[in-house]
Write a protein that holds these residues in place. Structure first.
Motif, PDB file in Angstrom:
ATOM      1  N   TYR A 677       0.845  -1.257   0.109  1.00 41.40           N
ATOM      2  CA  TYR A 677      -0.236  -0.135  -0.114  1.00 41.40           C
ATOM      3  C   TYR A 677       1.054   1.360  -0.319  1.00 41.40           C
ATOM      4  O   TYR A 677       0.581   2.164  -0.538  1.00 41.40           O
ATOM      5  N   SER A 680       3.032   1.852  -3.523  1.00 46.44           N
ATOM      6  CA  SER A 680       2.195   1.874  -4.895  1.00 46.44           C
ATOM      7  C   SER A 680       1.968   3.327  -5.033  1.00 46.44           C
ATOM      8  O   SER A 680       1.445   3.943  -4.192  1.00 46.44           O
ATOM      9  N   PRO A 681       2.287   3.925  -6.074  1.00 47.55           N
ATOM     10  CA  PRO A 681       1.991   5.416  -6.373  1.00 47.55           C
ATOM     11  C   PRO A 681       0.425   5.513  -6.262  1.00 47.55           C
ATOM     12  O   PRO A 681      -0.048   6.602  -6.094  1.00 47.55           O
ATOM     13  N   ASN A 682      -0.295   4.593  -6.709  1.00 48.53           N
ATOM     14  CA  ASN A 682      -1.667   4.542  -6.691  1.00 48.53           C
ATOM     15  C   ASN A 682      -2.453   4.194  -5.300  1.00 48.53           C
ATOM     16  O   ASN A 682      -3.637   3.683  -4.996  1.00 48.53           O
ATOM     17  N   ASP A 686      -1.827   8.261  -3.325  1.00 44.83           N
ATOM     18  CA  ASP A 686      -2.802   8.770  -4.202  1.00 44.83           C
ATOM     19  C   ASP A 686      -3.870   9.111  -3.219  1.00 44.83           C
ATOM     20  O   ASP A 686      -4.727  10.312  -3.431  1.00 44.83           O
ATOM     21  N   TYR A 687      -4.196   8.284  -2.119  1.00 43.13           N
ATOM     22  CA  TYR A 687      -5.052   8.946  -1.059  1.00 43.13           C
ATOM     23  C   TYR A 687      -4.690  10.204  -0.307  1.00 43.13           C
ATOM     24  O   TYR A 687      -5.706  10.914  -0.436  1.00 43.13           O
ATOM     25  N   LYS A 690      -5.281  13.428  -2.832  1.00 43.78           N
ATOM     26  CA  LYS A 690      -6.775  13.688  -2.816  1.00 43.78           C
ATOM     27  C   LYS A 690      -7.130  14.405  -1.549  1.00 43.78           C
ATOM     28  O   LYS A 690      -7.970  15.276  -1.760  1.00 43.78           O
ATOM     29  N   HIS A 802       3.685   9.482  -9.413  1.00 49.69           N
ATOM     30  CA  HIS A 802       2.111   9.738  -9.364  1.00 49.69           C
ATOM     31  C   HIS A 802       1.850  10.684 -10.325  1.00 49.69           C
ATOM     32  O   HIS A 802       2.159  11.812 -10.351  1.00 49.69           O
ATOM     33  N   ASN A 803       0.834  10.383 -11.281  1.00 47.22           N
ATOM     34  CA  ASN A 803       0.563  10.918 -12.562  1.00 47.22           C
ATOM     35  C   ASN A 803       0.116  12.326 -12.378  1.00 47.22           C
ATOM     36  O   ASN A 803       0.442  13.196 -12.701  1.00 47.22           O
TER      37      ASN A 803
END
Length: 879
Positions: A677, A680-682, A686-687, A690, A802-803
């Motif tokens: 978790y 991972s970039p996502n 990612d959380y 946001k 992270h894109n």
């Protein structure tokens, strides 16, 4: 005639741009009247001089005889009886001759010089009916002066001028019909026009709304008379909310029904003269008698409560979120509106106010408004929104151009205003005459019922609502009133059970909250004397459906219909654990919840960081090992890895149950392991990205600095970012490269080809990352927390995987290069020559970077004005 001709010709120069708005018939009449009054001055007999020739003397004598003859009363009257016809002939003659000359067409009407003078004939005519789709917006620079002097209530919009002019061109019983921008009928700035040209004039109106014209404009239609009447009744058709394709047919059917003496639900018969007494003289055909009675009550302004606009900061350079800052001395809390939330909201915004705002005030786009009323507690609301929601402005807090406020209130007055504006009575009545923009000119006109008999009920309701909302908002770590999530939610060592208990509390609190909101709504409808079984009461209750749905949990995505999303809550808990691992949150409060400081008074100043933050003086004898440089490794095998530090936090919190808790968290999140978790970039980032996008600012504070293939990641904690961060990262990478080289030698000796390939890939990735960071370090990269996260992170655009975050950093880097962020310390470090050159002409730039001595445009010193009397000191809330 020549004198008259020249003057009229000069007036005609506006005709090409303003058309019929040029009152040419009045201009001609005015010039003729001026000629009549000054007849003797204009027709002065010229005398010959001593040195004039005999021929010249004869000409002067003959001219004198002509003038003397014309001065006779009969000749004068004959001249003025035919002057208009003569002028018309002269204009035709001149235009016919000049139309042949090159370029003349451009001085009047394109390609039609002769017919252009038919314009004068049009101006002289009067019409039975005029139908128009007038242009809207301001006039051209060359016509604004003319419009200002000839149309007193045009309100800087051509629509208003066209209505005024067309009504003027009607015969006495004529009518003008128009389709136009509906804003003119509702916006407060058009009130003078409505009073002069609308109230008492309306024969018919179809309120047509959106998607009627090809242009993106909300429309209305009117039929107006030439003169007003106190007794004239008009018919109004409301199709605002009907489907565009059906509006025409609905209007047609409504007219046919009306012919037979009946009204549809969308048809109203009103006397528009009565609109003059409504708020802003709005086109309030939909106001029934009960509403008209309500507006006879005193407005909040007449009761001494006055909403005002705040400071016009520049968001890109002045706005920050509290967690971006390290030195809070130079910053003030700020209210700039918020997402929809009745009665109470979360707080996170701050603004730069260093040296009493000297740098902020120097910005060319800064606008000062009601500066003396700042920092005083009161109530506040966001200017934009379909439904108004009011909150509390706390002490020592700015309100802005977008976040409007009412200050200088007693404590009980603030509760009353919060209660009324958040009631369906306040929301419905305000929306009767305002659009989405709730400017102070609207809110100050809201009628306010007498409330003294229900004061205690109001205080009880609002206090309980605040207690409910404040507690739920305190679970959100992006809120300054955060009191810890784990400390308040975890009961025992089982996450699922704790979240089930939290759901029970949420269900009960939301049910109680709904009852309190209804009680508040009913209270104000009672005070407004709206009967319980009346149709109007039913209308107000139905209007509640327009309110956006509220989640008591302000954590983004944590609740849907006030049902807890356990996956989101598990991710939120992991983010708090990461915060504890980096030293952001004090783990002692999680282990001893009873020691968390209680909420202060609702109007107390906000803290600069949440009360559960770890203070520097509290780090002594701390139960966790914290990274002093704010850097942790991504590799789970490294002793200083992020995952190991998070696991250390969990063992400190849950002892022997830590492993079970970790497993439960991973299960709820939907990942195999905590390391998966985090890496991972996502996943985690990612959380976090946001969640830490607030007020349109993307400002994550845990940065995963990664190699291109993700073979190595180093986590950087933004609050501890410094000029030494990049050298530390380079040193760590060097050590990792050395360790990988040693492992590579061992793999080669063991002939482990798979291991050898993996290590070669790792070493290549490390070298690439080292090269990128070294290049950044050589720029030079000098981070400063006052610049904020978006600017500070921009140069690191190539080390994020992270894109969305990478794209944001790239955009900010391009803006930084173009000079959009030249106010920042980083820009000065990267482009000193450019900044110094700008500072020569830009006082704000010079002041920001301490280059005042370079500036050639220093502001002039203002002489202090003598005060007639000392202004009264602003009162704070009464105890």
């Amino acid at each position: 005639m020549q004198r008259l001709l020249v003057k009229i010709w000069d007036k005609m120069k506006y005709a090409g741009e303003a058309g019929m708005l040029i009152k040419m018939e009045q201009e001609i009449e005015a010039e003729i009247e001026d000629l009549r009054k000054n007849w003797s001055k204009i027709n002065v007999v010229q005398t010959a001089s001593l040195f004039d020739s005999d021929t010249k003397k004869d000409e002067i004598y003959a001219e004198g005889l002509k003038i003397v003859a014309m001065n006779k009363q009969e000749a004068k009257e004959n001249f003025f009886a035919t002057v208009v016809e003569k002028l018309q002939e002269a204009l035709y003659t001149v235009s016919s001759r000049l139309s042949e000359e090159e370029g003349y067409e451009n001085t009047l009407f394109a390609n039609d010089a002769v017919r252009g003078f038919a314009f004068i004939e049009l101006c002289q005519k009067r019409y039975d009916v005029i139908l128009m789709n007038p242009p809207f917006g301001e006039g051209s620079e060359s016509t604004i002066g003319y419009l200002d002097s000839h149309y007193s209530c045009w309100c800087k919009n051509l629509v208003c001028a066209f209505f005024d002019r067309m009504q003027e061109l009607l015969v006495n019983d004529g009518l003008v019909g128009a389709i136009f921008d509906r804003t003119v009928l509702i916006k407060s700035s058009y009130e003078p026009f409505r009073k002069k040209n609308i109230c008492g004039y309306i024969s018919a109106c179809a309120d047509t709304g959106w998607n009627v014209l090809d242009a993106s404009v909300e429309t209305s239609t009117l039929v107006l008379s030439k003169t007003p009447s106190e007794s004239r009744e008009g018919v109004f058709f409301d199709v605002l909310d009907d489907e565009p394709a059906c509006k025409a047919e609905i209007i047609k059917q409504s007219i046919e029904t009306l012919i037979y003496g009946k009204n549809n639900r969308n048809t109203f018969i009103r006397n528009s003269a009565e609109f003059a007494t409504l708020p802003n003289s709005i086109n309030g055909y939909y106001f029934d008698n009960k509403i008209l009675e309500a507006f006879e009550r005193e407005s909040i302004e007449n009761r001494g409560f006055y909403a005002m606009q705040g400071i016009g900061f520049v968001s890109s350079s002045h706005f920050r979120i509290f967690y971006e800052l390290r030195n809070q001395v130079n910053y003030k809390h700020m209210y700039n509106g918020s997402s929809y939330s009745l009665f109470y909201t979360t707080y996170c915004d701050m603004t730069n106010w260093e040296n009493d705002g000297v740098y902020v005030k120097a910005h060319k786009s800064y606008r000062s408004s009601n500066l003396s009323s700042q920092f005083i507690p009161g109530v506040c609301y966001g200017e934009r929104g379909d439904i108004l929601d009011m909150h509390f402005l706390k002490s020592n807090m700015f309100f802005t151009k977008e976040g409007l406020s009412i200050v200088n209130l007693k404590w009980n007055e603030a509760l009353v205003l919060n209660s009324m504006f958040n009631s369906i009575y306040g929301q419905y009545f305000l929306n009767l005459y305002s659009g989405q923009h709730k400017w102070t000119g609207y809110t100050n006109l809201l009628p306010m019922p007498d409330y003294a008999t229900r004061q205690s009920d109001i205080e009880r309701i609002i206090t309980e609502i605040i207690d409910i909302k404040r507690w739920w908002f305190s679970l959100d770590e992006t809120n300054l009133e955060y009191h810890g999530l784990i400390a308040q939610v975890m009961h025992g060592h089982h996450l699922a059970e704790s979240l089930d208990q939290l759901q029970e509390k949420l269900t009960a609190d939301y049910s109680r909250y709904q009852k309190l909101v209804k009680e508040n709504d009913d209270l104000w409808m009672d005070l407004a004397e709206i009967e319980a079984d009346s149709d109007f009461r039913a209308t107000l209750n139905a209007y509640k459906s327009r309110r956006p749905y509220e989640e008591l949990l302000s954590i983004d995505g944590a609740g849907n219909g006030n049902v807890i999303n356990k996956q989101v809550m598990a991710q939120e808990i992991v983010m708090e654990l990461v915060g504890m691992a980096f030293g952001r949150w004090n783990i002692r409060y999680a282990t001893q919840p009873e020691t968390i400081p209680p909420f202060g008074d609702v109007f107390d100043a906000l803290p600069f960081m949440p009360v559960v933050s770890l203070q520097s003086e509290e780090a002594q004898l701390y139960p966790l090992t914290l990274p002093t440089d704010g850097i942790l490794m991504g590799d789970d095998s490294h002793p200083d890895s992020l995952v190991k530090r998070v696991q250390e936090v969990m063992h400190s919190l849950w002892k022997n149950d830590a492993d079970e808790m970790e497993s439960e968290l991973c299960q709820l999140i939907g990942v195999d392991s905590l390391q998966t978790y985090l890496e991972s970039p996502n996943g985690f980032f990612d959380y976090h990205f946001k969640r830490y996008t607030k007020s349109r600012r993307k400002a994550p504070i845990y940065w995963p600095v990664s190699s291109p293939e993700g073979e190595i990641t180093l986590w950087v904690y933004y609050p501890q970012l410094s000029s030494q961060t990049l050298p530390h990262l380079l040193l760590l990478l060097s050590k990792e490269h050395t360790a990988a080289q040693s492992d590579l030698t061992a793999a080669q000796l063991a002939n482990d080809k798979k291991r050898e390939a993996a290590l070669l890939n790792l070493m290549g990735d490390i070298r690439t990352l080292e090269a990128e960071l070294q290049q950044l370090n050589d720029l030079p990269y000098k981070p400063n927390h006052d610049d904020g996260v978006p600017v500070t992170a921009a140069p690191l655009r190539n080390v994020f995987r992270h894109n969305a975050w990478k794209k944001e950093c790239l955009n900010n880097w391009e803006d930084l290069q173009k000079g959009e962020y030249d106010w920042s310390h980083l820009a000065y470090a990267l482009y000193p020559a450019r900044i110094r050159e700008k500072a020569k002409k830009d006082w704000c730039m010079a002041l920001t970077h301490g280059l005042e001595e370079l500036c050639e445009n220093k502001p002039k010193e203002k002489k202090p004005r003598k005060k007639r009397s000392e202004e009264p000191t602003m009162q704070l809330f009464d105890e």
